[in-house]
Design an enzyme around this catalytic site. Structure first.
Site, PDB file in Angstrom:
ATOM      1  N   ASP A 342       1.354  -3.630   2.583  1.00  0.00           N
ATOM      2  CA  ASP A 342       2.242  -2.843   2.433  1.00  0.00           C
ATOM      3  C   ASP A 342       1.514  -1.422   1.667  1.00  0.00           C
ATOM      4  O   ASP A 342       2.240  -0.959   0.936  1.00  0.00           O
ATOM      5  CB  ASP A 342       3.300  -3.345   1.516  1.00  0.00           C
ATOM      6  CG  ASP A 342       4.707  -2.364   1.489  1.00  0.00           C
ATOM      7  OD1 ASP A 342       5.015  -2.038   2.440  1.00  0.00           O
ATOM      8  OD2 ASP A 342       5.335  -2.126   0.458  1.00  0.00           O
ATOM      9  N   MET A 343       0.385  -1.442   1.930  1.00  0.00           N
ATOM     10  CA  MET A 343      -0.394  -0.275   1.527  1.00  0.00           C
ATOM     11  C   MET A 343       0.080   1.189   2.331  1.00  0.00           C
ATOM     12  O   MET A 343      -0.662   2.053   2.659  1.00  0.00           O
ATOM     13  CB  MET A 343      -1.771  -0.442   1.314  1.00  0.00           C
ATOM     14  CG  MET A 343      -2.224  -1.428   0.435  1.00  0.00           C
ATOM     15  SD  MET A 343      -4.025  -1.517   0.180  1.00  0.00           S
ATOM     16  CE  MET A 343      -4.363  -2.470   1.711  1.00  0.00           C
TER      17      MET A 343
END
Length: 443
Positions: A342-343
């Protein structure tokens, strides 16, 4: 409407262009402009342009203030909505004027989003006659909603006269005592799940609230993520991930990388709270302006990419330093190695200032690939780590021992479920496979 205003519906135009399109003299043009109270002029000399105001619900001008690190609110700018729809002219407190085709880029993070944003949207939708789907709000809807939102935005922004007055007259918040924290947090979590907006407008999907609380290092403004009581495998996994997030932040700090200060609290019924100190707050009233990579790259980069790719492009424009680029590579590599899927560009931020922008502490760094999916399904085995050639060898070599330490710590933590500790025991082997690839890279 007149021929002049019809032309300005499409956006700002210069005087020569307007005179040519209208086939009139300078004197006639000046008289036309003088008669149109919704036509405004901005810019200087040859950069002078004319635009058409587009009042929204009777509002023509929206004042904006910014709270400094001592708690004082300073006038920042006036925003005037213009045609075409969504555009605006921003006049700074110093008189500088800037045209934007949408929200000013440094305010786009205030758009309601995530768990708290949806709660805010539902609360205001009926009141303002807006759709309760915040994704469908237009730019002027967002600005108007910001003026009536009776809360606090991240970064110390005050949009609208009402919010400025509320800030000036607000009482200092009473801190939650350490010995009462869990009781208060359980109630605040219940309120948040019921749709109440508790604290500031922080983004993100994980259920959360913000508050002012006692901590071992003093009274702090905190952002608190939480799970429901752990009665299912899904709630247990979310608890594992919040504990893992705190471990990741500690390991990064120990490794010399600025990351959030956080603490995990667990109730008797296994409800997990991750309490993180807000890095946009200083002392009781001080605020620090922040802006996400998503907002910055929307203004300055034509083709966004991963964090390292975006940072290199920003560095080419001297908007960030080479040191920040190198640090971001390490953070990105660490995230890959701990399975953070989830970067996205909203999960890396800067302190807003004159360039170069400085990175804020690392936040939302956790193994999100192991989060339950929308159907409640859970991964029960270690995943393959994705190797990224956009990351330098030195960054990988710095990140690998930190990631190994992370998984070893997770595997030993008694607060973590047996199922997730088993995954943590498998992950070091996956990292060793990446280590072999890194060894084959040039210097």
């Amino acid at each position: 409407m007149s021929e002049l205003t019809d032309l300005l519906l499409q956006g700002p135009r210069s005087a020569p262009e307007l005179r040519q399109r209208l086939a009139i003299s300078q004197a006639t043009f000046s008289r036309l402009v003088a008669r149109e109270d919704r036509v405004i002029r901005f810019g200087k000399a040859r950069a002078t342009r004319y635009a058409l105001l587009r009042p929204y619900r009777g509002i023509e001008r929206i004042p904006v203030w910014r709270v400094d690190d001592t708690g004082k609110a300073h006038k920042f700018a006036d925003i005037r909505l213009c045609w075409p729809q969504g555009s605006c002219l921003v006049t700074g407190a110093d008189g500088d004027e800037q045209w934007f085709d949408g929200l000013p880029w440094y305010l786009t993070d205030l758009r309601p989003q995530g768990f708290l944003g949806r709660a805010w949207g539902r609360k205001l939708a009926a009141q303002l006659n807006l759709t309760d789907d915040i994704r469908l709000w237009q730019e002027e809807d967002v600005l108007y909603a910001l003026t009536v939102f009776n809360g606090e935005y991240t970064g110390g922004w005050l949009v609208g006269e009402g919010n400025y007055q509320r800030w000036i007259t607000a009482q200092h918040p009473a801190e939650i005592p350490l010995d009462q924290k869990l009781t208060h947090y359980e109630q605040l979590a219940s309120d948040a799940l019921a749709g109440e907006i508790v604290g500031s407008s922080a983004g993100g999907e994980q259920p959360k609230f913000t508050y002012y609380a006692q901590t071992p290092s003093g009274n702090k403004h905190v952002l608190v993520k939480f799970t429901v009581p752990q009665q299912t495998a899904v709630s247990q996994r979310w608890g594992d991930l919040l504990i893992a997030e705190s471990i990741a932040a500690q390991i990064l700090r120990d490794g010399g990388i600025h990351a959030i200060e956080s603490t995990v609290l667990v109730t008797s019924n296994r409800q997990v709270f991750l309490e993180a100190e807000r890095f946009d707050c200083k002392g009781n009233d001080g605020r620090l302006p922040i802006v996400s990579l998503e907002a910055v790259q929307s203004e300055f980069i034509s083709s966004p990419g991963s964090w390292p790719q975006a940072m290199r492009r920003l560095c080419e424009q001297q908007l960030v330093t080479h040191q920040s680029v190198a640090q971001t590579e390490v953070i990105w590599a660490f995230g890959r190695l701990i399975a953070n899927s989830d970067m996205h560009a909203g999960n890396l931020s800067f302190y807003l200032s004159e360039p170069p922008f400085a990175l804020t502490p690392v936040y939302d760094m956790l193994p999100m690939v192991y989060a339950p999916n929308s159907a409640g399904m859970l991964r029960d085995a270690a995943i393959e780590v994705k190797f990224d050639l956009n990351v330098s060898k030195s960054a990988w070599l710095t990140a690998i021992p930190l990631a190994q330490q992370f998984w070893q710590t997770v595997a030993r933590d008694p607060r973590i479920s047996e199922a997730f500790r088993h995954i943590a025991q498998e992950m070091p082997e996956k990292i060793r496979q990446i280590e072999e690839k890194v060894a084959r890279m040039g210097g």
